[in-house]
Scaffold this active site. Structure first.
Site, PDB file in Angstrom:
ATOM      1  N   LYS A 267       0.909  -1.296   0.004  1.00 44.56           N
ATOM      2  CA  LYS A 267      -0.126   0.018  -0.016  1.00 44.56           C
ATOM      3  C   LYS A 267       0.754   1.420   0.168  1.00 44.56           C
ATOM      4  CE  LYS A 267      -2.615   3.232   1.456  1.00 44.56           C
ATOM      5  NZ  LYS A 267      -2.089   4.752   1.667  1.00 44.56           N
TER       6      LYS A 267
ATOM      7  N   GLU B 228       9.610   1.618  11.233  1.00 42.25           N
ATOM      8  CA  GLU B 228      10.737   2.526  11.026  1.00 42.25           C
ATOM      9  C   GLU B 228       9.843   3.972  11.150  1.00 42.25           C
ATOM     10  OE1 GLU B 228      12.464   5.184   9.438  1.00 42.25           O
ATOM     11  OE2 GLU B 228      12.899   4.042   7.600  1.00 42.25           O
TER      12      GLU B 228
ATOM     13  N   CYS C  39      13.483  10.999   7.277  1.00 40.26           N
ATOM     14  CA  CYS C  39      13.375  10.569   9.003  1.00 40.26           C
ATOM     15  C   CYS C  39      14.624  10.563   9.524  1.00 40.26           C
ATOM     16  CB  CYS C  39      12.810   9.181   9.006  1.00 40.26           C
ATOM     17  SG  CYS C  39      13.572   7.967   8.164  1.00 40.26           S
TER      18      CYS C  39
ATOM     19  N   GLU D  44      10.063  16.461  15.465  1.00 35.15           N
ATOM     20  CA  GLU D  44      10.351  16.432  13.736  1.00 35.15           C
ATOM     21  C   GLU D  44       9.711  17.145  13.232  1.00 35.15           C
ATOM     22  OE1 GLU D  44      11.126  12.604  11.000  1.00 35.15           O
ATOM     23  OE2 GLU D  44       9.362  12.588  12.006  1.00 35.15           O
TER      24      GLU D  44
END
Length: 822
Positions: free
Chosen positions: A201, A275, A309, A406
């Protein structure tokens, strides 16, 4: 000048004087032709063919650089997920039984076919995501090809290198928008190499490269159903993850969505790897090559517009070089060239969409309100589209949101530090733990700092290096599991003896109440016990916390009854939340010292434990026989196996430390298997001594400290170990033992924020709660889903999976370049 370009009226002499950029657009016509071939309309790719069910809504994919509509794709529904999973399950029966060599040939052919179309992939990725053609052409697609080739090798070697492990089944791969093709390859390749099939997906915003990949897989001859692609919203990903016939969910994305996936898959028996986000420190010491560090920063934070990331989004610079480093960085920022990603000379393209731009703008505005100094390069920024300038923020406190959270944009936050210890403390002052980089010419300093940082990957004098031979993944709230390397293969297999449990799941509301009742232990029976002659001295069992026997905070005790006649054999402490709190504090205090003991000393202590346990074998055998009504011979066998198990873990104290990864760099890439930290272990009722020793031994052998909850029905063998632990030189706090009502203790351990992992061997409901509750701080879990194992068996009682759960990989990259260029 930032953003300057050569115009048609520029003279050659002017160009040499200013060194301005000329336009060098990539030709997108071939990519556009591919879109036209499909009528700019795509369905799902299921069982080797394109599928367009009636009645589906559509989503229009656009080019972030200019808003151009590229194609329409489907918004999938549950029926589409069912069809894709059914196709994958059907294909698994054949794919998993192919020889290793045949699967390797398929992956090799896929790698060759991708190479034949690599320019098409590069352009589609740029159009779809907005990133620069330079990055997709020179980094993304070569990395993709490298991963497929590498895993063709693992497919060939599976039976020999992964002996004792079997494929999981159907894998649901859910990937984000920042590296649409590369990250799907990181999931698909190891899954297929190990014999699994995949339902993919892709992200809502970036679907086209996934659909092109599906078409290329068919062209390469991959059997139908081995790879399936369904497109849709984030809700479709949740439906796929919850599908009962999916055996594994592999996810890359935000920490918030990772929490959701942990909760919706809890107790389902599915394997899960996450992750997630990061806030990676970029640490520059005064012994660093500052020019190299500045160029490293460009790659660390402005690569892919900071939508990475592992972006080095927090600069930590030593005070003595703070001013000169900031000055050089600002000068370098002014040279960055912004524009459409299709331009080959562009350093930064647009963000993925306006929503992401607004998120970045709001966080920077918040920093301004806090009094930060914000330096931005606006010159040359395109006037339309989701572009955001390279940004440097200084003057923030360590608790600022921009420092802690973040941002996922081209924004660098900088902080000074004085000493190496302060740099380590600042680098670890985050809930994330994905990556970090250390910049210094002092090798011993570099490795000591790298070993002290809580991160899954540490680069030395580099940043954002990746390779198929080296696993990538995080710790803490950056998730768990690895993509790449041999360590990444274990995410897609289970022990051959094991079968996936499929528990009957209850409503989530029941989980919130699990272990929350405060029922007091049974009151004393009041029955008289006949005593002939001189009575024996009563034995008081206590908790064992910090190397000291102590009474429970509750002041209550619980009876332990005989399995044969129900008589009360003893009373044991009824531990509770405060006792767990004290045990966790003791385990955390002991952790650093236990790790620094070194593997040889840990081995000697485990051998000493075995020696002292054997000296009291008759006592333990008698106790086991009395409570469980097992024959004395069988009880003696359990004690003997417990002694042997301690020998086994002692032997492995210094034999699972890691490897050197064979990456393409000139230098070294080390895979260090580090301790997980403090592990809460809830032991099973079966084999109460052997299971306790097996789990405890595995954890402490690899440098972890533990909070142990012994068998609820038969805790006496574990409680009797106090004196063995005390006389075996085991430091206080390494092993803490708290007995009581098992469900309540499980709840307290699972929800404790200073526990890094929970191992649970009990009921289906308890297993589900541990996985569900762990989502709060995304601690690692190992549960049995109510399925018992043969603790007598070496495979089931002390197999390789114990070591994998007792360690976590840290990959340290140390490129060369002093003598020979990289």
């Amino acid at each position: 000048m930032a953003g300057s370009v050569v115009t048609s009226t520029s003279r050659i002499s002017d160009i040499f004087e200013t060194m301005e950029y000329g336009t060098a657009p990539e030709d997108p016509s071939f990519a556009q032709a591919w879109l036209e071939k499909h009528g700019r309309s795509f369905g799902h790719f299921i069982d080797g063919i394109w599928v367009k069910p009636d009645g589906r809504k559509t989503y229009t994919t656009t080019n972030p650089a200019n808003g151009e509509a590229l194609a329409c794709t489907l918004q999938g529904e549950l029926d589409d997920v069912n069809q894709a999973v059914t196709a994958a399950r059907k294909a698994f029966k054949c794919w998993s039984t192919l020889s290793c060599h045949v699967r390797a040939r398929h992956l090799y052919n896929l790698a060759r076919t991708i190479q034949k179309h690599q320019r098409l992939f590069s352009v589609i990725e740029t159009l779809d995501n907005g990133k620069t053609i330079r990055e997709t052409r020179d980094f993304d697609i070569p990395t993709v090809v490298r991963h497929v080739y590498h895993h063709a090798g693992w497919a060939e070697l599976r039976d020999s290198e992964m002996n004792g492990w079997s494929p999981l089944g159907v894998v649901a791969a859910i990937v984000p928008w920042n590296f649409p093709l590369m990250l799907l390859i990181w999931k698909v390749c190891p899954a297929l190499a190990m014999g699994n099939t995949v339902v993919l997906k892709p992200a809502t915003l970036t679907r086209l490269s996934s659909l092109l990949f599906a078409e290329i897989c068919a062209e390469a001859g991959l059997p139908p159903g081995v790879l399936n692609v369904v497109t849709g919203s984030g809700e479709l990903g949740s439906l796929l993850a919850q599908h009962p016939d999916v055996d594994k969910v592999a996810f890359t994305g935000s920490t918030e969505v990772g929490r959701v996936l942990r909760r919706v898959t809890a107790g389902s028996g599915k394997a899960l790897s996450l992750e997630l986000g990061g806030k990676s420190p970029f640490i520059v010491f005064d012994s660093a090559d500052l020019d190299s560090a500045v160029e490293g920063l460009v790659d660390a934070i402005w690569f892919n517009q900071g939508q990475v990331c592992s972006a080095g989004s927090v600069l930590l610079a030593q005070e003595s070089i703070w001013e000169i480093l900031i000055m050089r960085l600002k000068t370098r920022m002014f040279k960055l060239h912004l524009g459409s990603g299709i331009e080959k000379s562009v350093d930064m393209g647009p963000l993925v969409d306006e929503t992401q731009k607004n998120t970045v703008e709001n966080m920077v505005a918040e920093a301004r309100v806090e009094g930060a100094q914000v330096y931005q390069i606006w010159e040359g920024l395109p006037s339309s589209g989701p572009y955001y300038p390279p940004t440097l923020i200084t003057g923030l406190s360590t608790t600022s949101r921009c420092v802690m959270e973040e941002i996922f944009g081209p924004v660098l936050v900088a902080l000074p530090f004085r000493t190496a210890k302060e740099a380590i403390a600042l680098g670890n002052n985050t809930r994330y733990g994905l990556s970090a980089s250390v910049w210094t010419e002092n090798v011993s300093l570099a490795f000591e700092v790298a070993s002290s940082l809580q991160a899954g990957t540490v680069w030395i004098n580099a940043h954002n290096l990746f390779d198929a031979a080296s696993g990538f993944g995080g710790v803490k709230e950056s998730g768990y599991g690895r993509d790449g390397g041999k360590e990444g293969l274990f995410e897609f297999v289970r022990p051959t003896w094991a079968v996936r449990a499929k528990p009957m799941l209850q409503a989530e509301g029941n989980l919130e109440k699990f272990g929350s009742s405060c029922d007091k232990p049974p009151v004393p029976t009041g029955k008289n016990q006949e005593v002939s002659g001189t009575p024996s001295v009563d034995r008081s069992y206590k908790l064992y916390i910090g190397g000291v026997q102590c009474r429970p905070d509750s002041g209550y005790s619980r009876p332990v009854v005989s399995a044969s006649d129900g008589s009360v054999l003893a009373y044991v402490p009824d531990g509770g939340r405060k006792d767990i709190r004290n045990a966790v504090e003791s385990a955390n205090k002991a952790l650093s010292g236990w790790q620094k003991k070194g593997p040889h000393v840990r081995a000697q202590i485990l051998y000493y434990l075995a020696e002292n346990l054997e000296q009291r074998a008759a006592e333990f055998s008698h106790a086991l026989s009395m409570q469980s009504s097992m024959p004395v011979e069988e009880a003696q066998k359990e004690v003997d196996l417990s002694v042997a198990r301690l020998f086994h873990w002692a032997a492995l104290c210094d034999k699972f430390g890691g490897t050197i990864q064979e990456t393409p760099i000139h230098g070294f890439t080390l895979c260090c298997r580090e301790p997980v930290g403090v592990i809460g272990i809830i032991c099973p009722d079966e084999k109460p001594l052997l299971s306790f020793i097996s789990l405890m031994g595995a954890a402490i052998a690899r440098g972890n400290t533990t909070v142990m909850v012994p068998s609820g029905k038969n805790p006496l063998p574990a409680l009797a170990l106090y004196q063995v632990l005390d006389t075996s030189d085991l430091p206080g706090g390494v092993v803490n033992i708290v007995c009581g009502e098992v469900d309540q203790l499980t709840r307290h351990l699972t929800l404790h924020s200073n526990i890094q992992s929970v191992w649970y061997f009990g009921t289906e409901e308890g297993s589900r709660f541990v996985e569900w509750g762990s989502a709060e701080n995304l601690k690692r879990t190992w549960v049995n889903n109510g399925v018992t194992r043969d603790w007598n068996s070496a495979t089931q009682g002390c197999g390789e999976e114990f070591l994998l759960h007792a360690t976590q990989c840290k990959n340290v990259w140390m490129p060369g370049g002093e003598i020979f260029a990289n």
